[in-house]
Enzyme design. Structure first.
Site, mmCIF file in Angstrom:
data_model
loop_
_atom_site.group_PDB
_atom_site.id
_atom_site.type_symbol
_atom_site.label_atom_id
_atom_site.label_comp_id
_atom_site.label_asym_id
_atom_site.label_seq_id
_atom_site.Cartn_x
_atom_site.Cartn_y
_atom_site.Cartn_z
ATOM 1 N N CYS A 392 -30.618 -25.158 36.002
ATOM 2 C CA CYS A 392 -29.592 -25.762 36.847
ATOM 3 C C CYS A 392 -30.006 -25.700 38.322
ATOM 4 O O CYS A 392 -30.835 -26.489 38.746
ATOM 5 C CB CYS A 392 -28.240 -25.116 36.587
ATOM 6 S SG CYS A 392 -26.876 -26.178 37.079
ATOM 7 N N HIS A 521 -27.783 -25.667 31.055
ATOM 8 C CA HIS A 521 -28.010 -24.220 30.879
ATOM 9 C C HIS A 521 -28.393 -23.913 29.427
ATOM 10 O O HIS A 521 -27.525 -23.570 28.618
ATOM 11 C CB HIS A 521 -26.735 -23.446 31.231
ATOM 12 C CG HIS A 521 -26.397 -23.480 32.683
ATOM 13 N ND1 HIS A 521 -26.876 -22.546 33.569
ATOM 14 C CD2 HIS A 521 -25.646 -24.335 33.400
ATOM 15 C CE1 HIS A 521 -26.426 -22.820 34.783
ATOM 16 N NE2 HIS A 521 -25.673 -23.910 34.710
ATOM 17 N N GLU A 523 -29.702 -21.388 28.222
ATOM 18 C CA GLU A 523 -29.452 -19.977 27.864
ATOM 19 C C GLU A 523 -28.133 -19.799 27.107
ATOM 20 O O GLU A 523 -27.966 -18.856 26.348
ATOM 21 C CB GLU A 523 -29.476 -19.088 29.119
ATOM 22 C CG GLU A 523 -28.325 -19.237 30.126
ATOM 23 C CD GLU A 523 -28.520 -20.342 31.161
ATOM 24 O OE1 GLU A 523 -29.357 -21.247 30.940
ATOM 25 O OE2 GLU A 523 -27.824 -20.306 32.200
HETATM 26 N N1 GLN Z 1 -24.771 -25.357 42.700
HETATM 27 C C1 GLN Z 1 -25.401 -26.323 41.877
HETATM 28 C C2 GLN Z 1 -24.460 -27.442 41.465
HETATM 29 O O1 GLN Z 1 -23.272 -27.315 41.561
HETATM 30 C C3 GLN Z 1 -26.002 -25.675 40.654
HETATM 31 C C4 GLN Z 1 -24.995 -25.146 39.703
HETATM 32 C C5 GLN Z 1 -25.531 -24.138 38.722
HETATM 33 O O2 GLN Z 1 -26.619 -23.596 38.913
HETATM 34 N N2 GLN Z 1 -24.779 -23.842 37.700
HETATM 35 O O3 GLN Z 1 -24.888 -28.463 41.025
#
Ligand code: GLN
Length: 546
Positions: A392, A521, A523
């Protein structure tokens, strides 16, 4: 009740003496044991906070925000349940004070109570019960485990205990109570003390609840004299006082409980018989874990782990678990190192130490603190061919690093950190703009499962062995497609895209042993007995890098 409705048994798990004693793991372990005896199990987490969900809480405050397929931002215990039980859970499995009150108040505003005076008792516990029963019906489970967050004796979770008590009146034969309590061994005494547990049971009794089982958490196993004492003072059969010493790995806990025959004792209490008994999968995993001696060293560059003088790993629990699962798959002992990104900002000379690891991960995150340090670390991995997995934010920062240093877009950034940035290679998603402007933060990110099409002949394709996948998300920003061409012209590969929105979900770098960033994600979907393909591929590359 319809004829087709199954009668479920409900096991309430509450905690005594103090929090963070592994109630979630105990709950998951009971579930795993019941599954191994041939029953369908689901689990519910009740959190006593006012927050409607965990999404608005800082990870340092609350730990990881876990996301389910249906996009619920919930407590990390839901992640534990999913990993132990190998099931997908969702909104039904997560109750908070905020959610309960919100429903009751909305119903009242819609005249749903038909002109009655709506009261805390019984209307709040009734809503809790109706949520538990709904989850039970929809899951068609034989056993519903309900973990009540916090500690008994606290003001905050009283209404949930009240709901449990009321359910017991309604279905006396179908409700079981388990207290997970803590037995300290004060250093100056050197003896395990039972008194705090006795008080915890008394608090539970005051709420009208008598535990059927006590799981005695402690550094050490419980001995015979203390079992007897707890039994007498807490009014629980001695055989139902179960020793629950610290265990590492946590996947050993169901085995420890089974040594005391906990599964069959619960079934007996529920008036049921085991259909079979098979914890072979877990035993095999434990054998692998115990015999995997050679390490694989993974550095995690993040920022959510400093609280005063302590290192808090809860913020990245699913990442840690996913690394472990993949390492065990390759019969390696996972060694995870916490690397504070801000130190690379203060002293770039620190970067050279990244060579000590077999691979580096930059996990998810929000806000600008520590971002420049992460970008430096990512650049170091790119140049030095260190296997890199970006999750992400870790993907977004990899794009920024590449844009700045390879595409010569010197001011490349994300509008999250620099709102008016012209070289906005990472930009806010169009539908998110209005939400942010109106401060509608709760539950409004791009959440949950979305599909992704994978480009053939990429590392990602190699990992998944599939053309389409679906993964879980939690973000507001995305790769700005206006920059796709320039990034691709320098050999950044758009390895996966969401077909409905042309949103780049996966990037890779050509000519690097393993450099993958995902907008989702992965994970969150890794399971001990079914490690995630991308983490497996990453660890494989790490082993080659050794
Ligand atoms: N802050 C970033 C976004 O909102 C990444 C979010 C995250 O890593 N879950 O897109």
């Amino acid at each position: 009740m319809k004829k087709s409705d199954k009668v479920a048994k409900y096991i309430f798990v509450a905690g005594g003496v103090m929090s963070s004693i592994g109630k979630g793991i105990a709950c998951s372990s009971i579930g795993k044991i019941l599954q191994s005896k041939g029953f369908k199990v689901t689990a519910i987490k009740i959190d006593p906070y006012i927050n409607v969900d965990a999404g608005t809480m800082n990870p340092i405050e609350h730990g990881e925000v876990f996301v389910t397929n249906d996009g619920t931002e919930c407590d990390q215990d839901i992640g534990n349940y999913e990993r132990f039980l190998n099931v997908d859970l969702g909104s039904d499995n997560y109750i908070t004070t905020g959610r309960v009150y919100q429903t009751v108040i909305n119903k009242e505003r819609n005249l749903g109570y038909g002109g009655k005076c709506v009261e805390v008792v019984p209307d709040i516990p009734n809503e809790v019960i109706s949520r538990i029963e709904k989850a039970s019906r929809r899951s068609k489970a034989d056993f519903v485990l309900i973990e009540i967050g916090g500690t008994v004796g606290e003001y905050q979770n009283l209404l949930f205990l009240e709901a449990a008590r009321m359910m017991k009146i309604k279905k006396p034969k179908d409700i079981i109570f388990v207290l997970v309590s803590y037995l300290p061994i004060p250093r100056m005494v050197g003896e395990m003390k039972t008194k705090p547990t006795q008080y915890a049971v008394r608090s539970l009794n005051m709420a009208g609840i008598q535990p059927d089982f006590i799981l005695a958490r402690g550094d050490k196993p419980l001995d015979k004299p203390r079992k007897k004492k707890i039994s007498i003072f807490c009014n629980v059969l001695e055989e139902n006082v179960i020793s629950a010493p610290d265990a590492d790995p946590i996947y050993e806990i169901p085995i420890i409980f089974e040594k005391e025959n906990l599964g069959n004792k619960i079934l007996k209490k529920a008036g049921m018989k085991p259909k079979n008994s098979n914890l072979k999968d877990l035993l095999k995993l434990l054998r692998t874990i115990k015999t995997s001696a050679k390490p694989v060293k993974i550095g995690v560059v993040g920022k959510y782990f400093k609280t005063g003088k302590f290192t808090l790993m809860d913020s990245y629990i699913s990442v840690i678990e996913a690394i472990k699962h993949a390492a065990w798959f390759y019969k390696r002992r996972p060694e995870i190192f916490w690397l504070d990104s801000e130190k690379y900002e203060e002293n770039p000379k620190e970067l050279i130490k990244l060579k000590n690891y077999d691979g580096i991960i930059v996990p998810g995150g929000f806000g600008s603190r520590g971002v420049e340090g992460k970008i430096k670390a990512i650049g170091f991995c790119r140049k030095n061919k260190i296997p890199y997995l970006g999750l992400c934010l870790g993907m977004q920062l990899a794009v920024i690093e590449f844009a700045r240093n390879i595409c010569k877009l010197n001011n490349a950034n994300s509008t999250e950190f620099l709102p008016n940035c012209k070289e906005n290679v990472i930009d806010v998603m169009p539908d998110q703009k209005v939400l942010l402007r109106e401060k509608r933060y709760g539950g409004t990110m791009r959440l949950g499962e979305y599909g992704c099409k994978i480009k053939p002949k990429t590392a990602t394709f190699e990992a998944y062995g599939a053309k389409t996948i679906s993964e879980r998300h939690r973000h507001r920003y995305e790769l700005n497609n206006a920059f796709k061409e320039v990034l691709e012209s320098k050999d950044m590969i758009m390895a996966g895209e969401n077909p409905e929105r042309n949103l780049v979900e996966i990037i890779e770098l050509g000519g690097h042993p393993f450099f993958v960033g995902t907008q989702f994600h992965p994970e969150l979907k890794s399971r001990p007995l079914n490690p995630h393909p991308l983490f497996k591929e990453f660890v494989k590359a790490c082993l080659k890098n050794k």
